[in-house]
Design an enzyme around this catalytic site. Structure first.
Site, PDB file in Angstrom:
ATOM      1  N   TYR A   5       0.844  -1.202   0.000  1.00  0.00           N
ATOM      2  CA  TYR A   5       0.000   0.000   0.000  1.00  0.00           C
ATOM      3  C   TYR A   5       0.872   1.241   0.000  1.00  0.00           C
ATOM      4  CZ  TYR A   5      -5.018  -0.332   0.109  1.00  0.00           C
ATOM      5  OH  TYR A   5      -6.318  -0.451  -0.268  1.00  0.00           O
TER       6      TYR A   5
ATOM      7  N   GLU B 119      -0.421   4.746  -0.489  1.00  0.00           N
ATOM      8  CA  GLU B 119      -1.226   5.971  -0.633  1.00  0.00           C
ATOM      9  C   GLU B 119      -0.364   7.196  -0.417  1.00  0.00           C
ATOM     10  OE1 GLU B 119      -4.590   5.773   1.963  1.00  0.00           O
ATOM     11  OE2 GLU B 119      -5.638   4.340   0.675  1.00  0.00           O
TER      12      GLU B 119
ATOM     13  N   ASP C 120      -6.053  13.577 -25.218  1.00  0.00           N
ATOM     14  CA  ASP C 120      -6.087  12.198 -24.722  1.00  0.00           C
ATOM     15  C   ASP C 120      -5.529  11.320 -25.847  1.00  0.00           C
ATOM     16  OD1 ASP C 120      -6.681   9.610 -24.048  1.00  0.00           O
ATOM     17  OD2 ASP C 120      -8.835   9.915 -23.790  1.00  0.00           O
TER      18      ASP C 120
ATOM     19  N   THR D  16      -3.142   6.042 -22.038  1.00  0.00           N
ATOM     20  CA  THR D  16      -3.067   4.739 -21.390  1.00  0.00           C
ATOM     21  C   THR D  16      -1.664   4.195 -21.616  1.00  0.00           C
ATOM     22  OG1 THR D  16      -3.782   3.534 -23.355  1.00  0.00           O
ATOM     23  CG2 THR D  16      -5.512   4.225 -21.818  1.00  0.00           C
TER      24      THR D  16
ATOM     25  N   LYS E  39      -1.781   0.233 -24.480  1.00  0.00           N
ATOM     26  CA  LYS E  39      -2.152   0.109 -25.896  1.00  0.00           C
ATOM     27  C   LYS E  39      -0.873   0.092 -26.744  1.00  0.00           C
ATOM     28  CE  LYS E  39      -6.757   1.855 -24.915  1.00  0.00           C
ATOM     29  NZ  LYS E  39      -7.775   2.893 -25.097  1.00  0.00           N
TER      30      LYS E  39
ATOM     31  N   ARG F 135      -1.847  -2.378 -17.854  1.00  0.00           N
ATOM     32  CA  ARG F 135      -3.061  -1.571 -17.945  1.00  0.00           C
ATOM     33  C   ARG F 135      -2.911  -0.419 -16.967  1.00  0.00           C
ATOM     34  NH1 ARG F 135      -6.096  -4.895 -21.151  1.00  0.00           N
ATOM     35  NH2 ARG F 135      -7.586  -3.216 -21.373  1.00  0.00           N
TER      36      ARG F 135
HETATM   37  C1  LIG Z   1      -8.804   3.320 -24.262  1.00  0.00           C
HETATM   38  C2  LIG Z   1      -9.107   4.757 -24.109  1.00  0.00           C
HETATM   39  C3  LIG Z   1      -9.444   5.302 -22.845  1.00  0.00           C
HETATM   40  C4  LIG Z   1      -9.793   4.488 -21.615  1.00  0.00           C
HETATM   41  O1  LIG Z   1      -8.952   3.555 -21.194  1.00  0.00           O
HETATM   42  P1  LIG Z   1      -9.405   2.369 -20.206  1.00  0.00           P
HETATM   43  O2  LIG Z   1      -8.102   1.880 -19.708  1.00  0.00           O
HETATM   44  O3  LIG Z   1     -10.157   1.389 -21.060  1.00  0.00           O
HETATM   45  O4  LIG Z   1     -10.261   2.926 -19.137  1.00  0.00           O
HETATM   46  C5  LIG Z   1      -9.598   6.677 -22.768  1.00  0.00           C
HETATM   47  N1  LIG Z   1      -9.473   7.454 -23.848  1.00  0.00           N
HETATM   48  C6  LIG Z   1      -9.205   6.968 -25.078  1.00  0.00           C
HETATM   49  C7  LIG Z   1      -9.084   7.896 -26.238  1.00  0.00           C
HETATM   50  C8  LIG Z   1      -9.017   5.595 -25.254  1.00  0.00           C
HETATM   51  O5  LIG Z   1      -8.770   5.121 -26.472  1.00  0.00           O
END
Ligand SMILES: *Cc1c(COP(=O)(O)O)cnc(C)c1O
Length: 420
Positions: free
Chosen positions: A57, A59, A203, A230, A233, A239
């Protein structure tokens, strides 16, 4: 990882889950993953996710924790933050978001007040659920207004975007996408945001790895206030999510992630993120990222030759969207199922202003990060395009599909999945 004392123990403690794990591993080896948001994590990431850091933990933030015993967790989180800042040329990094959705929520909730207006991309034109979909909680808390793509070009319509911005005076302009197959000049968003006094957020969840490798534009170079991505990807990490921002927002962003939104960070994930950021800074990763883009172009060209209709006609990034209704008279759900039967994993996808509902949309989306991780190149993209086109034209013919599945299997058996 096929046999180890840990696996034998799992088989003894819970054979149901062990059998499912083996099934999933076999599926990942045998099938070809073409969903653009998916990838195969670095083997080092799998090791760290299953490591002792999962027990801890932590925090708070390095040097300011609510629990003792933080010598090594502080070390990994500091390394992750420094590496993220260096790789993305950012003034500040928060590496604790548990995934992409809480990462974006932390930005909205940290920089804005409930009810504030946010200008973001329309979902059917490529935006993400977390950009204010009516079914999402953020869509209820904030007032999301929309920009779209121009139907004649498929590119973002900046004239219309400026008109909406002038009319609605957003506090935040969000760009980024999960199904838009093009790149753009981030300065175009900046200009509109500056004119109406809005903050800017990109994003780049899908293309974080490609930006890390400097093969796609970095919004921070265009002076964006915040960039989120993220890590699982195109970056091949665990993740998770990263928030990169200007120093002047550092306090607000950190407080918004913890204690605003989350409790204890997943330190096994933070460790894996740190290693991912190191690997993503290597020349080998730049080669990989270049190949992801080259493969997407090759796949698009090979589909075009076969008269397959792509949204915007092609791609500038790692993903493409096939209009399956126009190309084959098939909705996206049927196309996804047919491709599944021949071992190609894709996802059904809405196209701009799709007349059909999300569970039965007009297209499918595919991408090249995962096949490129397996080492596939131009020749394999040609074969994948042929299998896709022949499968979608086969009208469900079982004999044809059996032959096509064998071709997928030939391909996947030559390219092992790293780490499995
Ligand atoms: C995949 C994605 C997210 C969210 O990611 P998670 O890990 O699935 O919550 C947010 N914004 C965009 C543009 C994405 O492609």
């Amino acid at each position: 990882m096929t046999s180890s004392p840990e696996r034998t123990r799992l088989a003894q403690s819970d054979n149901d889950i062990f059998v499912a794990l083996k099934g999933e591993e076999a599926r990942q080896r045998a099938e070809l993953e073409l969903i653009p948001s998916e990838n195969y994590a670095f083997p080092e990431v799998l090791t760290l996710l299953g490591s002792a850091f999962t027990n801890k933990y932590s925090e708070g933030y390095p040097g300011r924790r609510y629990y003792g015993g933080q010598e090594f967790t502080d070390r990994i989180e500091n390394l992750a933050r420094e590496r993220a800042k260096a790789l993305f040329r950012a003034e500040h990094a928060n590496v604790q978001p548990l995934s992409g959705s809480p990462m974006n929520q932390a930005v909205y909730l940290g920089l804005l007040e409930p009810g504030d207006t946010i200008l973001a991309m329309d979902l059917s034109h490529g935006g993400h659920l977390t950009h204010g979909a009516p079914v999402s909680h953020m869509g209820r808390i904030f007032n999301f207004v929309r920009y779209k793509t121009d139907p004649s070009t498929g590119a973002i319509d900046f004239e219309a975007l400026r008109d909406v911005a002038r009319a609605t005076k957003p506090k935040l302009v969000v760009c980024g996408y999960s199904s838009y197959p093009r790149d753009y000049d981030y300065a175009d968003f900046r200009r509109v945001a500056d004119e109406v006094g809005a903050l800017t957020m990109a994003d780049v969840s899908h293309i974080g790895g490609l930006i890390a490798a400097d093969v796609m534009r970095n919004p921070l170079d265009a002076g964006f206030d915040v960039m989120t991505t993220t890590t699982h990807k195109s970056m091949r990490g665990p993740r998770g999510g990263l928030i990169l921002c200007k120093e002047k927002f550092a306090k607000k962003i950190d407080a918004s992630v913890f204690p605003g939104l989350q409790g204890g960070p997943h330190m096994n994930q933070v460790a894996a993120t740190a290693t991912t950021l190191r690997l993503a800074a290597m020349p080998a990763f730049q080669d990989y990222a270049r190949q992801v883009l080259a493969n997407a172009k090759a796949l698009a060209a090979a589909l075009n030759v076969r008269q397959v209709k792509l949204v915007t006609g092609g791609t500038d990034n790692h993903l493409l969207v096939i209009d399956t209704v126009q190309s084959f008279g098939l909705d996206g759900a049927k196309a996804e199922a047919a491709l599944d039967r021949v071992g190609l994993t894709v996802n059904k996808q809405v196209i701009p202003d799709d007349p059909n509902p999300p569970m039965r949309p007009s297209g499918v989306r595919l991408g090249t990060p995962a096949p490129t991780t397996r080492g596939m190149g131009h020749a394999e993209m040609e074969e994948i395009a042929a299998i896709i086109a022949e499968t979608l034209a086969a009208g469900g013919d079982a004999a044809a599909e059996t032959k096509l599945a064998a071709r997928t299997h030939t391909l996947t058996s030559r390219f092992p999945v790293p780490g499995l």
